[in-house]
Write a protein that holds these residues in place. Structure first.
Motif, PDB file in Angstrom:
ATOM      1  N   PHE A 148      62.806 -86.547  75.904  1.00 21.23           N
ATOM      2  CA  PHE A 148      64.207 -86.836  76.186  1.00 21.23           C
ATOM      3  C   PHE A 148      64.730 -85.976  77.331  1.00 21.23           C
ATOM      4  N   ILE A 149      64.311 -84.711  77.377  1.00 22.64           N
ATOM      5  CA  ILE A 149      64.724 -83.843  78.480  1.00 22.64           C
ATOM      6  C   ILE A 149      64.212 -84.411  79.803  1.00 22.64           C
ATOM      7  N   CYS A 202      73.380 -80.909  81.652  1.00 19.71           N
ATOM      8  CA  CYS A 202      72.679 -80.777  80.369  1.00 19.71           C
ATOM      9  C   CYS A 202      71.311 -80.128  80.510  1.00 19.71           C
ATOM     10  N   LEU A 203      70.686 -80.276  81.673  1.00 26.24           N
ATOM     11  CA  LEU A 203      69.279 -79.908  81.806  1.00 26.24           C
ATOM     12  C   LEU A 203      69.013 -78.415  81.658  1.00 26.24           C
ATOM     13  N   THR A 204      69.857 -77.578  82.259  1.00 23.41           N
ATOM     14  CA  THR A 204      69.619 -76.133  82.172  1.00 23.41           C
ATOM     15  C   THR A 204      69.669 -75.668  80.726  1.00 23.41           C
ATOM     16  N   PHE A 205      70.716 -76.095  80.030  1.00 25.48           N
ATOM     17  CA  PHE A 205      70.846 -75.733  78.614  1.00 25.48           C
ATOM     18  C   PHE A 205      69.661 -76.236  77.801  1.00 25.48           C
ATOM     19  N   SER A 247      73.184 -91.774  76.061  1.00 25.97           N
ATOM     20  CA  SER A 247      72.112 -92.231  75.174  1.00 25.97           C
ATOM     21  C   SER A 247      71.175 -91.083  74.821  1.00 25.97           C
ATOM     22  N   VAL A 248      70.838 -90.258  75.820  1.00 24.08           N
ATOM     23  CA  VAL A 248      69.949 -89.124  75.561  1.00 24.08           C
ATOM     24  C   VAL A 248      70.636 -88.091  74.674  1.00 24.08           C
ATOM     25  N   LEU A 249      71.915 -87.798  74.952  1.00 22.47           N
ATOM     26  CA  LEU A 249      72.633 -86.854  74.107  1.00 22.47           C
ATOM     27  C   LEU A 249      72.708 -87.359  72.669  1.00 22.47           C
ATOM     28  N   GLY A 250      72.981 -88.659  72.510  1.00 23.73           N
ATOM     29  CA  GLY A 250      73.031 -89.229  71.168  1.00 23.73           C
ATOM     30  C   GLY A 250      71.680 -89.167  70.485  1.00 23.73           C
ATOM     31  N   ALA A 251      70.615 -89.486  71.247  1.00 24.90           N
ATOM     32  CA  ALA A 251      69.265 -89.435  70.680  1.00 24.90           C
ATOM     33  C   ALA A 251      68.890 -87.999  70.321  1.00 24.90           C
ATOM     34  N   LEU A 252      69.256 -87.054  71.194  1.00 25.33           N
ATOM     35  CA  LEU A 252      68.973 -85.651  70.891  1.00 25.33           C
ATOM     36  C   LEU A 252      69.704 -85.200  69.636  1.00 25.33           C
ATOM     37  N   THR A 277      76.488 -77.309  70.343  1.00 26.41           N
ATOM     38  CA  THR A 277      76.561 -77.483  71.796  1.00 26.41           C
ATOM     39  C   THR A 277      76.379 -78.940  72.184  1.00 26.41           C
ATOM     40  N   VAL A 278      75.433 -79.636  71.554  1.00 28.18           N
ATOM     41  CA  VAL A 278      75.220 -81.051  71.854  1.00 28.18           C
ATOM     42  C   VAL A 278      76.447 -81.868  71.461  1.00 28.18           C
TER      43      VAL A 278
END
Length: 283
Positions: A27-28, A107-110, A46-51, A87-88
């Motif tokens: 996902f990242i 989002c990527l750095t975190f 979508s990625v945040l929701g999936a994460l 955080t998410v």
């Protein structure tokens, strides 16, 4: 920021947890690929929701396994998991208030720092308690992201053959990652209706997921064509996706022959529960 490559150095020695970690790393990487994409905002949410869905599921599995293995770091691990989930949730809330306020780069750095460091440091602490522990293994393998009560029984994800028709490679990657995460390995992706029809005719399939807009073409036309095919192809269960949730869209999709309709961006758990219902039709 570079794409993350899974290596054995990241393995915690527990296959079911390694598989979860690979899904999260995937996902990242999908966020990385979505930078600058015309549908970047859809991909980000979508990625945040999936994460969020996958991490809550993975964290619960990890903690239940640690409990079964009597791992002394359980409480500390739980607090770390709670911090990540918070955080998410905050990033998702920002997006829902103003989608332009959250970009893939934000989002990527975190995610890179937290997930990679967590897997490579914190998670390594439970290896001694979980590796080879039969009770913990049994607990982990009985948990599924799409657990729900279905009269027809649990879904056998590993046997499903799914066709995805969508012209956006990044969104196809998100769907593929979600499906891979529950064990679906037979996934065919087509980026236009002609390729979709060839896939439908040329191989046995169990489910079709089609976007409403496939380039300049309409997924509705694909569904109408499918319903006019000879049996058993005409009875293939269909999920239609659309970036615009309107009651008329849902009605048109169902009138065209779709069995289910969902709005993009999709939530992983909601998608899997929907597909569980469709899969029950082909048993």
């Amino acid at each position: 920021m570079a794409v993350i490559s899974w290596s054995e150095m990241m393995s915690v020695g527990v296959p079911v947890l390694d598989d979860d970690h690979k899904t999260l790393v995937g996902f990242i990487n999908l966020l990385q690929h979505s930078i600058g994409d015309p549908e970047e905002y859809v991909a980000v949410y979508s990625v945040l929701g999936a994460l969020e869905d996958y991490c809550l599921h993975h964290f619960l599995r990890e903690e239940k396994m640690m409990e079964a293995g009597r791992c002394p770091q359980l409480d500390q691990h739980h607090r770390t998991h709670e911090g990540f989930a918070e955080t998410v949730r905050a990033l998702k809330a920002r997006y829902e208030e103003d989608q332009s306020s959250v970009r893939a780069r934000d989002c990527l750095t975190f995610l890179n720092d937290w997930l990679v460091n967590h897997i490579c440091t914190t998670d390594m602490n439970y290896r001694a308690w979980l590796v080879g522990h039969a009770g913990a293994k049994a607990v982990g393998e009985t948990m599924s992201l799409a657990d729900q009560r279905l009269d027809s029984g649990p879904t056998d994800w590993r046997r499903l053959r799914i066709l995805v028709v969508d012209d956006n490679p990044n969104f196809c990657g998100i769907l593929t990652a979600i499906l891979n995460g529950v064990g679906v390995s037979s996934i065919t992706v087509s980026h236009d209706l002609a390729a979709g029809k060839m896939a439908l005719i040329g191989q046995p399939l169990d489910l079709l997921i089609s976007d409403w807009h496939v380039g300049t073409e309409s997924g509705l036309d694909l569904v109408k064509w499918l319903r006019q095919c000879p049996p058993p192809l005409c009875g293939l269960p269909v999920l239609m996706l659309s970036g615009h949730e309107r009651m008329i869209n849902r009605d048109l999709a169902l009138l065209a022959g779709a069995d289910e309709f969902m709005e993009k961006p999709v939530a992983a758990r909601s998608l899997l529960i929907c597909l569980s219902r469709l899969a029950a039709k082909v048993r």
